[in-house]
Design a protein around this motif. Structure first.
Motif, PDB file in Angstrom:
ATOM      1  N   MET A 169       0.905  -1.049   0.031  1.00  0.00           N
ATOM      2  CA  MET A 169       0.034  -0.129   0.024  1.00  0.00           C
ATOM      3  C   MET A 169       0.837   1.375  -0.288  1.00  0.00           C
ATOM      4  O   MET A 169       1.875   1.238   0.837  1.00  0.00           O
ATOM      5  N   THR A 170       0.727   2.134  -0.820  1.00  0.00           N
ATOM      6  CA  THR A 170       1.596   3.288  -0.908  1.00  0.00           C
ATOM      7  C   THR A 170       1.259   4.262   0.341  1.00  0.00           C
ATOM      8  O   THR A 170       0.260   4.089   0.985  1.00  0.00           O
ATOM      9  N   ARG A 171       2.479   4.931   0.762  1.00  0.00           N
ATOM     10  CA  ARG A 171       2.072   5.590   1.916  1.00  0.00           C
ATOM     11  C   ARG A 171       1.052   6.810   1.792  1.00  0.00           C
ATOM     12  O   ARG A 171       0.351   6.932   2.751  1.00  0.00           O
ATOM     13  N   ASP A 172       1.142   7.405   0.771  1.00  0.00           N
ATOM     14  CA  ASP A 172       0.167   8.258   0.359  1.00  0.00           C
ATOM     15  C   ASP A 172      -1.161   7.830   0.484  1.00  0.00           C
ATOM     16  O   ASP A 172      -2.126   8.583   1.304  1.00  0.00           O
ATOM     17  N   LEU A 173      -1.481   6.839   0.027  1.00  0.00           N
ATOM     18  CA  LEU A 173      -2.717   6.142   0.040  1.00  0.00           C
ATOM     19  C   LEU A 173      -3.257   5.694   1.359  1.00  0.00           C
ATOM     20  O   LEU A 173      -4.373   5.719   1.657  1.00  0.00           O
ATOM     21  N   ALA A 174      -2.249   5.255   2.100  1.00  0.00           N
ATOM     22  CA  ALA A 174      -2.482   4.749   3.211  1.00  0.00           C
ATOM     23  C   ALA A 174      -3.150   5.991   4.303  1.00  0.00           C
ATOM     24  O   ALA A 174      -3.761   5.986   5.111  1.00  0.00           O
ATOM     25  N   PHE A 175      -2.246   6.951   4.178  1.00  0.00           N
ATOM     26  CA  PHE A 175      -2.615   8.347   4.716  1.00  0.00           C
ATOM     27  C   PHE A 175      -4.174   8.538   4.320  1.00  0.00           C
ATOM     28  O   PHE A 175      -4.454   9.141   5.459  1.00  0.00           O
ATOM     29  N   ALA A 231      -0.171  -3.965  11.090  1.00  0.00           N
ATOM     30  CA  ALA A 231       0.093  -2.342  11.007  1.00  0.00           C
ATOM     31  C   ALA A 231       1.206  -1.997  10.292  1.00  0.00           C
ATOM     32  O   ALA A 231       1.034  -0.986   9.629  1.00  0.00           O
ATOM     33  N   LEU A 232       2.194  -2.651   9.852  1.00  0.00           N
ATOM     34  CA  LEU A 232       3.268  -2.127   9.219  1.00  0.00           C
ATOM     35  C   LEU A 232       2.817  -2.183   7.519  1.00  0.00           C
ATOM     36  O   LEU A 232       3.070  -1.339   6.770  1.00  0.00           O
ATOM     37  N   VAL A 233       1.997  -3.105   7.183  1.00  0.00           N
ATOM     38  CA  VAL A 233       1.361  -3.280   6.089  1.00  0.00           C
ATOM     39  C   VAL A 233       0.750  -2.057   5.688  1.00  0.00           C
ATOM     40  O   VAL A 233       0.553  -1.475   4.561  1.00  0.00           O
ATOM     41  N   ALA A 234      -0.214  -1.890   6.682  1.00  0.00           N
ATOM     42  CA  ALA A 234      -1.244  -0.757   6.619  1.00  0.00           C
ATOM     43  C   ALA A 234      -0.598   0.830   6.498  1.00  0.00           C
ATOM     44  O   ALA A 234      -1.217   1.455   5.877  1.00  0.00           O
ATOM     45  N   LYS A 235       0.682   0.776   7.074  1.00  0.00           N
ATOM     46  CA  LYS A 235       1.483   1.960   6.897  1.00  0.00           C
ATOM     47  C   LYS A 235       2.035   2.297   5.504  1.00  0.00           C
ATOM     48  O   LYS A 235       2.895   3.090   5.107  1.00  0.00           O
TER      49      LYS A 235
END
Length: 219
Positions: free
Chosen positions: A127-133, A161-165
Motif C-alpha cells: 500500500m503506498t504511504r500516500d494512499l494509506a494516509f 500494522a506495518l502493511v497498512a502503513k
C-alpha cells in the motif's frame, strides 16, 4: 518466467497509447488486446484469458467498476487494476469492494508503473504511504468498526500494522529484524485467518478495526 498477459480497457486512444508506451520496454508484460468499454472488457477477457486487466473507471456504456465486479465473479483469479485520472477516495473504496487489486492514477510517474504492476501480478503489492494516509484521514471515527476479538498473534498484528502503513515485505523484514521469507509466511497466515485476499484488503481491514497505533510485543 513468461510475461504477464495484459488487457487494456480505456475509451481514450491517447490513454491506451500511453499505457503501450509505458509497458513496451519491459519483458515482464505483453499487451494481448485492447478495448474501450466494460462490455469489451468482458468479451476480450473471455477470448484472451489475460493475467492482468488495466481498466478505466468512467467509460460509455458499462463502466469499469461494474465490469470489474462481473469479471471477478466470473474469473476470481484475474488481477484488475483501475487506471484513472480520479483520485476520489470513494472511487478507490468502490473499486476495492468490486474486487480490484490495485488503483493507479494516470498522472503517476511512468517509472512507478512497472514495479507496481509486477507486484500486483505476483501478489506482493505494498500500500503506498500516500494512499494509506488518505484512507486513514478519510475514515471518520463513526465509520470504524471494532472487532470483539483479534485472531492474530502479537507478531501478526505488528506486521499487519506495518502493511497498512505502506511498508513492503523487505522494509518490514528490516524493521523487525526477521527474514523476508518469514514476513511472507506471516502474511499468508494473516490473510487466511482474516479471510482476505490481498494487501490492500489487509490495510483497509486494519483501519476499519482501529488496530493501527497499537503496540505489539514481538513473538
Amino acid at each position: 518466467m513468461s510475461p504477464f498477459r495484459v488487457l487494456v480497457i480505456d475509451d481514450s486512444e491517447m490513454a491506451r497509447e500511453g499505457i503501450r508506451m509505458i509497458l513496451k520496454n519491459t519483458p515482464d508484460f505483453i499487451i494481448v488486446a485492447e478495448g474501450s468499454s466494460g462490455e469489451e472488457a468482458i468479451e476480450l477477457s473471455e477470448k484472451w484469458m489475460p493475467d492482468l486487466v488495466l481498466m478505466d473507471i468512467q467509460m460509455p456504456g458499462m463502466g469499469g467498476l461494474e465490469a470489474t465486479k462481473r469479471l471477478k465473479e466470473k474469473y476470481p483469479y484475474l488481477k484488475i487494476v483501475m487506471v484513472t485520472v480520479s483520485d476520489d477516495i470513494a472511487h478507490l473504496f468502490d473499486a476495492l469492494k468490486k474486487g480490484a487489486q490495485g488503483y493507479l492514477l494516470k498522472n503517476l510517474n511512468p517509472g512507478a508503473w512497472h514495479d507496481y504492476l509486477k507486484a500486483i501480478a505476483i501478489d506482493e503489492v505494498p500500500m503506498t504511504r500516500d494512499l494509506a494516509f488518505r484512507i486513514l484521514k478519510e475514515l471518520s471515527p463513526s465509520g470504524i468498526a471494532h472487532s470483539q476479538s483479534n485472531p492474530l498473534t502479537a507478531r501478526e498484528s505488528e506486521i499487519l500494522a506495518l502493511v497498512a502503513k505502506g511498508l513492503s515485505n523487505k522494509e518490514i523484514s528490516s524493521q523487525l529484524e526477521i527474514s523476508e521469507h518469514t514476513v511472507k509466511n506471516h502474511l499468508k497466515n494473516i490473510l487466511q485467518k482474516l479471510h482476505l485476499a490481498n494487501r490492500v484488503q489487509l490495510a483497509r481491514y486494519a483501519y476499519e478495526q482501529s488496530w493501527l497505533g497499537k503496540n505489539s510485543d514481538k513473538s
